[in-house]
Design an enzyme around this catalytic site. Structure first.
Site, PDB file in Angstrom:
ATOM      1  N   ARG A 268       0.692  -1.081  -0.018  1.00  0.00           N
ATOM      2  CA  ARG A 268      -0.421   0.293   0.084  1.00  0.00           C
ATOM      3  C   ARG A 268       0.576   1.479  -0.297  1.00  0.00           C
ATOM      4  NH1 ARG A 268      -3.326  -0.466   4.484  1.00  0.00           N
ATOM      5  NH2 ARG A 268      -4.516  -2.248   3.613  1.00  0.00           N
TER       6      ARG A 268
ATOM      7  N   LYS B 101      -3.991   1.006  15.362  1.00  0.00           N
ATOM      8  CA  LYS B 101      -3.748   2.033  14.129  1.00  0.00           C
ATOM      9  C   LYS B 101      -4.208   3.687  14.435  1.00  0.00           C
ATOM     10  CE  LYS B 101      -7.525  -0.260  11.908  1.00  0.00           C
ATOM     11  NZ  LYS B 101      -7.710  -1.080  10.638  1.00  0.00           N
TER      12      LYS B 101
ATOM     13  N   LYS C  79      -6.543   6.566  12.719  1.00  0.00           N
ATOM     14  CA  LYS C  79      -6.290   7.630  11.426  1.00  0.00           C
ATOM     15  C   LYS C  79      -6.631   8.632  11.628  1.00  0.00           C
ATOM     16  CE  LYS C  79      -7.911   2.910   9.451  1.00  0.00           C
ATOM     17  NZ  LYS C  79      -8.941   1.913   8.547  1.00  0.00           N
TER      18      LYS C  79
ATOM     19  N   CYS D 110     -14.685  -3.916   0.378  1.00  0.00           N
ATOM     20  CA  CYS D 110     -13.136  -4.552   0.136  1.00  0.00           C
ATOM     21  C   CYS D 110     -13.008  -5.161  -0.233  1.00  0.00           C
ATOM     22  CB  CYS D 110     -13.204  -4.291   1.938  1.00  0.00           C
ATOM     23  SG  CYS D 110     -13.299  -6.039   2.037  1.00  0.00           S
TER      24      CYS D 110
ATOM     25  N   CYS E 208      -7.090 -11.559   1.371  1.00  0.00           N
ATOM     26  CA  CYS E 208      -7.245 -10.604   2.948  1.00  0.00           C
ATOM     27  C   CYS E 208      -7.594 -12.311   3.847  1.00  0.00           C
ATOM     28  CB  CYS E 208      -8.494  -9.955   2.960  1.00  0.00           C
ATOM     29  SG  CYS E 208      -8.282  -9.257   4.512  1.00  0.00           S
TER      30      CYS E 208
ATOM     31  N   CYS F  16     -15.610  -9.146   7.048  1.00  0.00           N
ATOM     32  CA  CYS F  16     -15.094  -9.121   7.933  1.00  0.00           C
ATOM     33  C   CYS F  16     -15.848  -8.256   8.450  1.00  0.00           C
ATOM     34  CB  CYS F  16     -13.582 -10.016   8.021  1.00  0.00           C
ATOM     35  SG  CYS F  16     -12.744  -8.688   8.154  1.00  0.00           S
TER      36      CYS F  16
END
Length: 572
Positions: free
Chosen positions: A81, A216, A218, A437, A443, A482
């Site tokens: 990414r 994470k 954001k 997604c 994934c 998910c």
């Protein structure tokens, strides 16, 4: 009044905390393991560290069972990414990503819901070459994943107005200034020599510290009336406030996040809440100090409860605001008024500032590929060869060909016609407002299909939409494989979360402007029941809606789903 003593939750640190602690500032043994050819995979400890470098190790789950039967290791590959603040890329950079997708990836690019490029199918021995070629184009993958601040989002078109251009510059500054300071990325991938430290000079992470964040983080900046970045889904959201044509500052919203775990009521999606206002030159300081609060008080024991939203809930919104003001050394101003209309994209040609044009194209599922009857990837490559403006990746997985002169507009229109490129105007508004997604096959967390399935499901929903005269009605529909929420399912007026192969939890009732979460409507249902339920609900909407009433609002008013007291949180 007794001052509250803030503390992080008790409990032993998670295994990931130990991995980071032993990693020597995210180096681990990546340099060594990425160079061997013993296996196409890498040890799990190094895989955890890879996220901070912008990549995950995955395997092709379509091949998993067959490879097990043949006693072969999984078909390991890496997802990579890019860090792309505000989603803006030059044509030359688009061409590099296009080439690398063919050279090292699976021949496609994924435009993500955080306005950046994602490539799949990269083999271990090609990773270093891929990152180096990305670096040569003046892009990087640093901190695109991992327990750090991720790609900073902002309103998707800087050329819409001078205000949008100014906000974009702030997003770039935040992204750069909040990067980790370790040189691990440069040493592992770019062959930078490590400078031997001395007792007097030790490597430090001045903001993150040696353990980085618990999870994470954001950040996104919205420019009303468009909430295309879903500002309330961010750990830290900024809402641009404009008075008399001038950007005077930003409202500050904290504690958003879309992820949850099935059946675990201690996890839930949540919208960020506005706590105040700051001036533009205070933006970085607010972001930095907010991140340090999460660094110091986030849950490092249970990763499911490690996001900032849980820290805010555990400590209390006012407590976190007070702590932020203490760290800043000044008080936040009162929040200013603002208004959002929608959280989708606006398609087709639109004239922006400086007499330039901007074309938003519909990219279904964000997948840039050459299909049998639609040479999308080739067409965008040919446009990039003549384009002198920019490409803007939107939060809704689409692309804007931006800053186009009138002369270039004619050339781009000719290429659009040649390749049949579309702004999606011949599709239903439901499809144009869809998002999914990646899910299967790459994934590892996916429980059900998303990107590969949603277009087929919409084919069938469109029959219901057409029968009820709703083809041009803007309704957001989102699907994730998910509960992690990468496609921000909880902010879809119709939302699906994968529960098992072919089975989904179905949600209704989110606000069209991204200001209210959806609620569970049906659990663990397949396609037949999905279509049956939507046939009933969409038929009622067509007959019973008020003038101008959005679908999500209707489902609340009609009692189809029940809004929570504050209109924000939901629990399964």
């Amino acid at each position: 009044m007794v001052k509250q003593i803030l503390k992080a939750p008790d409990g032993p640190p998670s295994d990931v905390e130990g991995i980071k602690e032993r990693s020597n500032y995210l180096r681990g043994t990546l340099k060594e393991v990425m160079g061997d050819r013993i296996s196409a995979g890498i040890p799990e400890d190094d895989n955890r560290l890879m996220k901070h470098h912008g990549s995950y190790l995955q395997d092709d789950r379509d091949l998993r069972n067959e490879r097990q039967k043949q006693k072969l290791e999984p078909a390991y590959q890496f997802m990579l990414r890019v860090r792309l603040p505000g989603g803006v890329a030059a044509p030359a950079q688009w061409l590099v990503m296009d080439e690398l997708a063919d050279k090292y990836g699976n021949g496609t690019l994924k435009l993500t819901t955080r306005e950046t490029f994602q490539m799949h199918g990269i083999l271990k021995w090609n990773m270093k070459k891929t990152i180096q070629e990305i670096h040569a184009s003046l892009l990087d993958t640093i901190a695109a994943c991992g327990d750090v601040n991720r790609n900073v989002m902002c309103a998707s078109n800087p050329y819409q107005s001078e205000i949008h251009a100014e906000v974009y510059e702030w997003s770039k500054k935040l992204s750069d200034d909040l990067l980790p300071r370790t040189r691990a990325y440069h040493e592992v991938w770019l062959d930078e020599e490590k400078v031997a430290s001395t007792p007097d000079v030790e490597e430090v992470e001045p903001m993150y510290g040696p353990l980085y964040l618990p999870r994470k983080f954001k950040i996104g900046i919205a420019v009303p009336p468009s909430n295309d970045i879903d500002v309330f889904s961010q750990d830290l959201g900024f809402i641009a406030i404009v008075e008399e044509g001038k950007l005077i500052g930003f409202n500050i919203a904290i504690g958003g996040g879309m992820g949850m775990s099935h059946g675990d009521t201690a996890t839930y999606p949540q919208l960020a809440k506005v706590i105040g206002f700051c001036k533009p030159d205070q933006l970085y300081e607010v972001a930095e100090k907010t991140i340090t609060i999460q660094r110091d008080y986030g849950n490092r024991s249970v990763r499911k409860n490690a996001r900032f939203k849980y820290t805010v809930d555990r400590l209390g919104l006012e407590t976190v605001k007070t702590e932020l003001e203490n760290r800043l050394g000044w008080k936040l101003d009162e929040a200013k008024s603002y208004h959002f209309d929608h959280n989708g994209d606006r398609y087709g040609w639109v004239k922006g500032i400086q007499g330039k044009w901007n074309l938003t194209l519909f990219i279904e599922g964000g997948r840039v590929a050459d299909f049998a009857d639609y040479k999308l990837k080739t067409a965008l490559r040919e446009i990039a060869k003549i384009h002198t403006g920019d490409f803007h990746l939107t939060p809704n997985q689409n692309v804007i060909i931006a800053n186009v002169s009138s002369q270039k507009k004619k050339q781009i229109n000719a290429l659009m016609e040649q390749y049949g490129l579309t702004d999606g105007s011949h599709f239903s508004a439901l499809r144009r407002n869809s998002m999914a997604c990646v899910a299967l096959p790459t994934c590892g967390l996916a429980m059900a299909e998303a990107e590969r399935y949603l277009p087929n499901l919409i084919d069938k929903i469109e029959t219901i939409v057409d029968e009820n005269g709703l083809r041009n009605e803007e309704i957001t529909i989102r699907m994730t494989g998910c509960p992690n929420g990468c496609a921000r399912h909880a902010l879809g007026e119709i939302g699906f979360i994968g529960k098992a192969p072919g089975k989904y939890n179905m949600y209704l009732g989110a606000a069209h402007d991204g200001s209210r979460l959806s609620k569970m409507y049906r659990e663990n249902i397949g396609e037949e029941e999905i279509l049956k339920e939507l046939n009933v609900v969409l038929s009622r909407y067509a007959k019973e809606r008020n003038e101008g009433e959005h679908f999500g609002d209707f489902t609340i008013r009609a009692g189809i789903v029940k809004a929570t007291t504050d209109g924000t949180n939901f629990h399964e």
